[in-house]
Scaffold this motif. Structure first.
Motif, PDB file in Angstrom:
ATOM      1  N   ILE A  66       2.418   2.140  -3.332  1.00 42.13           N
ATOM      2  CA  ILE A  66       0.957   2.559  -4.098  1.00 42.13           C
ATOM      3  C   ILE A  66       1.106   3.658  -4.192  1.00 42.13           C
ATOM      4  O   ILE A  66       1.046   4.498  -5.093  1.00 42.13           O
ATOM      5  CB  ILE A  66      -0.440   1.524  -4.368  1.00 42.13           C
ATOM      6  CG1 ILE A  66      -0.095   0.077  -4.846  1.00 42.13           C
ATOM      7  CG2 ILE A  66      -0.875   2.584  -4.853  1.00 42.13           C
ATOM      8  CD1 ILE A  66      -1.189  -0.665  -4.381  1.00 42.13           C
ATOM      9  N   LYS A  67       0.671   4.540  -2.972  1.00 39.61           N
ATOM     10  CA  LYS A  67       0.832   5.813  -2.493  1.00 39.61           C
ATOM     11  C   LYS A  67       1.639   6.457  -2.298  1.00 39.61           C
ATOM     12  O   LYS A  67       2.022   7.396  -3.224  1.00 39.61           O
ATOM     13  CB  LYS A  67       0.690   5.991  -1.254  1.00 39.61           C
ATOM     14  CG  LYS A  67      -0.745   4.944  -0.251  1.00 39.61           C
ATOM     15  CD  LYS A  67      -1.366   5.668   0.786  1.00 39.61           C
ATOM     16  CE  LYS A  67      -2.488   5.455   1.190  1.00 39.61           C
ATOM     17  NZ  LYS A  67      -3.525   5.488   2.693  1.00 39.61           N
ATOM     18  N   SER A  68       2.988   6.435  -2.770  1.00 40.65           N
ATOM     19  CA  SER A  68       4.954   6.515  -3.049  1.00 40.65           C
ATOM     20  C   SER A  68       4.050   6.864  -4.511  1.00 40.65           C
ATOM     21  O   SER A  68       4.657   8.010  -4.752  1.00 40.65           O
ATOM     22  CB  SER A  68       5.542   6.028  -2.841  1.00 40.65           C
ATOM     23  OG  SER A  68       6.325   4.961  -2.884  1.00 40.65           O
ATOM     24  N   LEU A  69       3.739   6.337  -5.549  1.00 35.05           N
ATOM     25  CA  LEU A  69       3.535   7.040  -6.749  1.00 35.05           C
ATOM     26  C   LEU A  69       2.881   7.626  -6.554  1.00 35.05           C
ATOM     27  O   LEU A  69       2.453   8.288  -8.330  1.00 35.05           O
ATOM     28  CB  LEU A  69       3.317   5.704  -7.782  1.00 35.05           C
ATOM     29  CG  LEU A  69       4.248   4.698  -7.579  1.00 35.05           C
ATOM     30  CD1 LEU A  69       3.966   3.179  -8.006  1.00 35.05           C
ATOM     31  CD2 LEU A  69       5.805   3.979  -8.458  1.00 35.05           C
ATOM     32  N   ARG A  70       1.922   8.061  -6.080  1.00 36.55           N
ATOM     33  CA  ARG A  70       0.632   9.342  -6.732  1.00 36.55           C
ATOM     34  C   ARG A  70       1.372  10.507  -6.221  1.00 36.55           C
ATOM     35  O   ARG A  70       0.667  11.740  -7.030  1.00 36.55           O
ATOM     36  CB  ARG A  70      -0.073   8.916  -5.243  1.00 36.55           C
ATOM     37  CG  ARG A  70      -1.010   8.164  -5.743  1.00 36.55           C
ATOM     38  CD  ARG A  70      -2.149   7.663  -4.930  1.00 36.55           C
ATOM     39  NE  ARG A  70      -2.997   6.587  -4.896  1.00 36.55           N
ATOM     40  CZ  ARG A  70      -3.649   6.390  -3.630  1.00 36.55           C
ATOM     41  NH1 ARG A  70      -3.810   7.150  -2.683  1.00 36.55           N
ATOM     42  NH2 ARG A  70      -4.265   5.383  -3.394  1.00 36.55           N
ATOM     43  N   GLY A  71       3.155  10.895  -5.937  1.00 36.55           N
ATOM     44  CA  GLY A  71       3.293  12.038  -6.355  1.00 36.55           C
ATOM     45  C   GLY A  71       3.721  12.232  -7.189  1.00 36.55           C
ATOM     46  O   GLY A  71       3.334  11.491  -8.476  1.00 36.55           O
ATOM     47  N   ARG A 103       0.942  -1.357   0.085  1.00 37.48           N
ATOM     48  CA  ARG A 103       0.168   0.118   0.110  1.00 37.48           C
ATOM     49  C   ARG A 103       0.834   1.369   0.206  1.00 37.48           C
ATOM     50  O   ARG A 103       0.272   2.401  -0.936  1.00 37.48           O
ATOM     51  CB  ARG A 103      -1.053  -0.232   1.249  1.00 37.48           C
ATOM     52  CG  ARG A 103      -2.355   1.032   0.899  1.00 37.48           C
ATOM     53  CD  ARG A 103      -3.068   0.068   0.760  1.00 37.48           C
ATOM     54  NE  ARG A 103      -4.400   1.268   0.767  1.00 37.48           N
ATOM     55  CZ  ARG A 103      -4.897   1.650  -0.738  1.00 37.48           C
ATOM     56  NH1 ARG A 103      -4.541   1.111  -1.994  1.00 37.48           N
ATOM     57  NH2 ARG A 103      -6.095   2.381  -1.092  1.00 37.48           N
ATOM     58  N   SER A 104       1.886   1.129   1.035  1.00 38.23           N
ATOM     59  CA  SER A 104       2.780   2.377   1.113  1.00 38.23           C
ATOM     60  C   SER A 104       3.222   2.491  -0.814  1.00 38.23           C
ATOM     61  O   SER A 104       3.625   3.600  -0.626  1.00 38.23           O
ATOM     62  CB  SER A 104       3.993   2.216   2.627  1.00 38.23           C
ATOM     63  OG  SER A 104       5.006   2.726   1.826  1.00 38.23           O
TER      64      SER A 104
END
Length: 137
Positions: free
Chosen positions: A128-133, A125-126
Motif C-alpha cells: 500500500i505504501k509503495s503505491l503512494r509514491g 502494508r508495504s
C-alpha cells in the motif's frame, strides 16, 4: 496453582490512632471538635506475614514513610468513631490488595501461524505504501 489464602487480619493493638481537627468547612463545630483520625501502622513491627510486609513496603505510596509506617487520614464522617472505623477498613483493604502474591509471568513464543499473519500484514502494508509514491512512466 496456589491454594487460596485466608484473609490477613490486622491486630487492632498494632494500630495507633490520634484525633486531629478535620479540614474544610464545617461551621462552628469544626474548630472545637477533633473528629478526624490519623491512623499509624508500623509495617515492619507488625504481625503480618513476611511476604505481605514486603509487598506493602514495596508499594509506591505517598502515605508510607521511609521508616515503613503507613499513615492514613480519615475525615469523611462527622463522628470520630466512624472515621476510626473508616480508617481501619481502608487499612484492611490495602493489606488485602497485596495479600495474594502476583502471578509469575512465563515467557511464551508466538505460534508459527501468528508469525505468518504478522509478516503477511507487513507485506500488505508495504505494498500500500509503495503505491503512494510519484507515478512513474
Amino acid at each position: 496453582m496456589t491454594s487460596p489464602r485466608l484473609p490477613v487480619l490486622i491486630d487492632p493493638l498494632e494500630v495507633e490512632f490520634s484525633a486531629i481537627r478535620a479540614q474544610g468547612a464545617g461551621g462552628q463545630n469544626v474548630n472545637k471538635v477533633s473528629s478526624a483520625v490519623h491512623l499509624r501502622y508500623d509495617i515492619p513491627a507488625s504481625s503480618l506475614p513476611d511476604d505481605v510486609k514486603e509487598r506493602l513496603l514495596a508499594l509506591r505510596d505517598s502515605r508510607l514513610t521511609q521508616e515503613g509506617v503507613l499513615v492514613l487520614k480519615a475525615q469523611k464522617h462527622r463522628s470520630q468513631d466512624m472515621n476510626r472505623a473508616d480508617a481501619l477498613a481502608r487499612l484492611q483493604e490495602l493489606v488485602d490488595s497485596v495479600a495474594t502474591p502476583p502471578r509469575v509471568r512465563r515467557a511464551t513464543k508466538p505460534t508459527y501461524g501468528a508469525r505468518q499473519r504478522r509478516l503477511e500484514g507487513k507485506s500488505q502494508r508495504s505494498a500500500i505504501k509503495s503505491l503512494r509514491g510519484p507515478v512513474k512512466d
